[in-house]
Each structure stands twice: as C-alpha cells, then as structure tokens.
Design an enzyme around this catalytic site. Structure first.
Site, short mmCIF file in Angstrom:
data_model
loop_
_atom_site.label_atom_id
_atom_site.label_comp_id
_atom_site.label_asym_id
_atom_site.label_seq_id
_atom_site.Cartn_x
_atom_site.Cartn_y
_atom_site.Cartn_z
N ASP A 1 117.13 43.69 -4.03
CA ASP A 1 118.24 43.62 -3.06
C ASP A 1 119.62 43.54 -3.70
O ASP A 1 120.54 42.91 -3.13
CB ASP A 1 118.00 42.46 -2.09
N ASP B 1 113.70 49.26 3.49
CA ASP B 1 115.00 48.58 3.41
C ASP B 1 115.79 49.02 2.16
O ASP B 1 117.02 49.00 2.15
CB ASP B 1 114.84 47.06 3.32
N GLY C 1 100.25 52.67 3.57
CA GLY C 1 101.37 51.94 4.17
C GLY C 1 100.89 50.61 4.72
O GLY C 1 99.71 50.44 5.04
N THR D 1 102.65 46.91 6.90
CA THR D 1 103.87 46.22 7.33
C THR D 1 103.96 44.89 6.61
O THR D 1 102.98 44.39 6.07
CB THR D 1 103.89 46.00 8.86
N ARG E 1 113.73 46.76 12.67
CA ARG E 1 114.76 46.81 11.63
C ARG E 1 114.40 47.81 10.54
O ARG E 1 115.28 48.46 9.97
CB ARG E 1 115.04 45.43 11.05
N TRP F 1 116.87 50.53 9.30
CA TRP F 1 117.21 50.80 7.88
C TRP F 1 116.97 52.29 7.59
O TRP F 1 117.70 52.90 6.81
CB TRP F 1 116.37 49.96 6.92
N SER G 1 112.31 37.21 10.91
CA SER G 1 110.94 37.35 10.47
C SER G 1 110.04 36.62 11.46
O SER G 1 110.14 35.40 11.60
CB SER G 1 110.85 36.72 9.07
N SER H 1 103.01 37.37 13.51
CA SER H 1 102.19 37.97 14.57
C SER H 1 100.72 37.82 14.15
O SER H 1 100.44 37.44 13.02
CB SER H 1 102.54 39.46 14.73
N1 GLY Z 1 115.66 43.45 4.11
C1 GLY Z 1 114.97 42.38 4.73
C2 GLY Z 1 115.12 42.37 6.20
O1 GLY Z 1 115.65 43.32 6.80
O2 GLY Z 1 114.69 41.39 6.79
#
Ligand code: GLY
Length: 389
Positions: free
Chosen positions: A102, A162, A220, A222, A234, A238, A350, A353
């Site tokens: 990041d 992201d 893939g 999640t 999100r 992104w 966040s 689930s």
């Molecule tokens: N990049 C982490 C988020 O969008 O929570």
C-alpha cells in the site's frame, strides 16, 4: 443504463462548493488533534480517534488536508501537512509498517501531493523510497506485486485488485528519476491483474492466487467481499478507478473497454439511491450496510476517465458521477460537526460473513478513504485538478 439514473438529479455547482466548504471547516476544526497524530482508518460511533502513523490508511488524512489547502489556501493546513510529510519520511526511512503493497495509498496523497503542490524535497525523497519499497514486492515469475505478508510463502502468492491504485506512484517515480524500472513493473502488474481479476461478466475478484513455481494463474478468492463469487463493492470500485488510471498511464485502448465493462457492472448493481451496499450481491430491501466510500471512488474513476472518452461516452459517465455525488452530498455527507468528526457516513471497511475470514470492523462508519475520495470527487467537479495519483 439502469432506470434508477433516468430522473436522478445531478449535484449543482453551489452544492459542490458548499460540500467543499464544510470539508475545509471540519478539517480545520479537528486539525489540532490530528496533526502530530493521524485519524484512525475508521470511526467508532462516527468519531475518529487519533493514532500513530502506522496503518495503510494514514496518507488519506494528509491527502484531505492537502485538498483542503488547495481549496482554501489556509496556511494552517499547509503547516500541518508538512509536519505529516516529515512523519512519512521517518516512516519509510525506518521501515515502520511498510511490509505490504500500500505504498501508493500512503505516499501519493501525502508526499507526491506535497512535492507537486509545494516542491517539497522531503516529500519527493519519501515517495521515491516508497516506490523502491513497492517494487521490492514484485515477483518476476508471476509478474505481479504481492499484496500482503512474507514474500516466500505460497499462501501469500497473490495480488489484489486494490493495488491498481498503488501503481501511479511507480509511474511518478519513473518520471522523476528517468529510470523505467518502476513503470515497467507497474505495466506488468496491470497486465497480470486485469487478465485475472476481471471475470467474463466484468464483475471482479478481490484477490487472485498464482502458482509460485510456474507463475500460472491459480484461483480467485475474496478477502473482504461477502463470498468468493460475489463482487465486493469496493473491489469493483477500485477496478473502476484502477482502469481509468491504467488507461491514463498506458494509453492502451483495450483498457477503455475494460473500464466500461467494470463500471457498467458496478452501476447496474446499485440500489435506488446510487450508493452501493458493501457487496454488490445486496440491494434494496437487504438488511446490510452500505459502503459509501465505493461510490466516491467510482465517481473519481469516472471523472478521470471522461477526459479520454468520446463526447457521448464522456457525457454519460460525467452525468452519472454527478448523480452519485448528489446522493452522497444529500444523504451521506456529514453536515454538522456534532454528529461526526469525519466527512462521510455509512462506509464499511471490513465485514465478516459466513464465507469470508476477514476482520469485522469499521462497519457502517466513516472511513478515511471514503472521506478522501469524496473530497477528491468534489474537487474534480469544481475545477481542473492535477492528480496526486
Ligand atoms: N485496500 C483495502 C480496502 O479497500 O479496504
């Protein structure tokens, strides 16, 4: 286009100005508490607490301060942002909590912004060190930048959508230094990412794993979405902004089509008020929280992309961005400092689930990137704006 957009009003110039005026006042009001320390990633009961500069999100707070400074020219903002640039330089020199991808989220809105706005040499040095830190996470076999965790573990051998927002830092570093290595890595990563995270229907995977020995695509998964096959709101947002930036920096025509596909998927899964639930699986009538930050991020992506599109398409996405911002301004933006010390309510960082393993925090709260991208979108609508990205 979905019927929900047909009669939805657009944000006006006056509302845009009012929105930015409130952001500027709110930031100035809380600045004494959040100069030496930073706002936490998410609010609790709609109020941010002060934290050290050690999360992936701290750059958004400095970015908000820079956007407010661009709006009002108030010297108190510039001084505070400069103090924070010192903190970012110290952080990257001493490698404090930077073992992840990041670096763009951290260093573009803080230090690249400082350099672009004020010529800050400290900002430049910090951002170049951050770019070096980011390319150290590149895997030449898989041709991607690894998101999280130790570099030699197969369970970490994955990219996440992201990261598309972390790549402009590399384009900037190549431009500043004349060294193509940063740009080359960014380009390889974009190619690997879009080939794998975008599904056939233009929904997106949050994360994608590769085989560590061969670099072959594996599967893939999640992390923060509701379930593996769904589209985390999100992540999709992104993708919208990420494809706009990918086109801006590469000029590759196929990215226009990918932008349109990913964006249309996002737009056709919005509820009536144009602000998504935290996963695009959910819609009106579902008892689930929103992620207002996704709406701002997608609006910024569309406002960037309209610069490169033919006039019909440009008008289409501009109008939608203005409609989404109208809803955010009317229904989600903070208008009273007694309600919150942030800027936009009802984001979800966040959410746990039955199908994901992620943390559960920042649910139906403000979060720093939601505040930052709301301001960025308002800024983009108020005048020509040179990107921090
Ligand atoms: N990049 C982490 C988020 O969008 O929570």
């Amino acid at each position: 286009m979905s019927v929900i957009f047909e009669n939805y009003p657009e944000i006006t110039g006056e509302e845009t100005k009012k929105g930015l005026t409130f952001c500027n006042e709110q930031i100035l009001r809380v600045l004494p508490q959040f100069t030496e320390r930073f706002q936490k990633a998410y609010s609790e009961g709609n109020f941010y607490q002060p934290v050290e500069n050690d999360d992936w999100t701290c750059g958004f707070w400095t970015g908000e301060i820079w956007l407010a400074y661009e709006f009002s020219g108030d010297e108190r903002l510039k001084k505070a942002a400069e103090i924070q640039v010192d903190s970012f330089l110290n952080r990257i020199r001493n490698k404090i909590a930077v073992d992840h991808h990041d670096m763009g989220f951290l260093y573009s809105p803080s230090c690249v912004a400082a350099y672009k706005l004020t010529g800050s040499e400290k900002g430049r040095e910090a951002a170049l060190l951050a770019a070096d830190q980011l390319i150290a996470r590149y895997h030449p076999v898989g041709e991607f930048i690894q998101a999280w965790g130790a570099m030699d573990a197969p369970e970490n051998y994955r990219l996440i959508i992201d990261c598309l927002l972390n790549l402009p830092l590399l384009y900037w570093a190549s431009q500043e230094t004349g060294d193509a290595k940063y740009r080359d890595i960014a380009e390889k990563h974009i190619h690997t990412a879009v080939a794998n995270v975008i599904r056939e229907d233009f929904s997106t995977w949050h994360t994608f794993f590769f085989d560590m020995k061969t670099g072959a695509a594996d599967h893939g998964a999640t992390c923060q979405g509701y379930r593996d096959g769904s589209a985390w709101a999100r992540g999709q947002a992104w993708g919208v902004y990420g494809m706009a930036l990918a086109y801006k920096y590469t000029g590759r025509k196929e990215y226009i089509d990918l932008f349109k596909g990913v964006t249309e998927y996002f737009l056709t899964h919005l509820p009536k008020d144009l602000v998504p639930f935290w996963d695009l699986e959910f819609t009106d009538g579902d008892d689930q929280p929103r992620d207002s930050s996704s709406a701002s991020i997608a609006a910024c992506g569309m406002l960037e992309m309209v610069k490169y599109l033919e006039s019909g398409d440009a008008q289409h996405y501009r109008r939608i961005a203005y409609q989404i911002m109208k809803s955010l301004y009317d229904n989600y933006a903070v208008k009273d400092g007694a309600v919150s010390n942030g800027l936009v309510l009802h984001s979800t960082y966040s959410k746990h689930s039955p199908y994901n393993t992620c943390n559960h925090y920042g649910v139906d709260e403000c979060n720093l990137w939601g505040d930052y991208f709301y301001m960025e979108a308002l800024t983009r609508m108020s005048r020509e704006w040179e990107l921090y990205w």
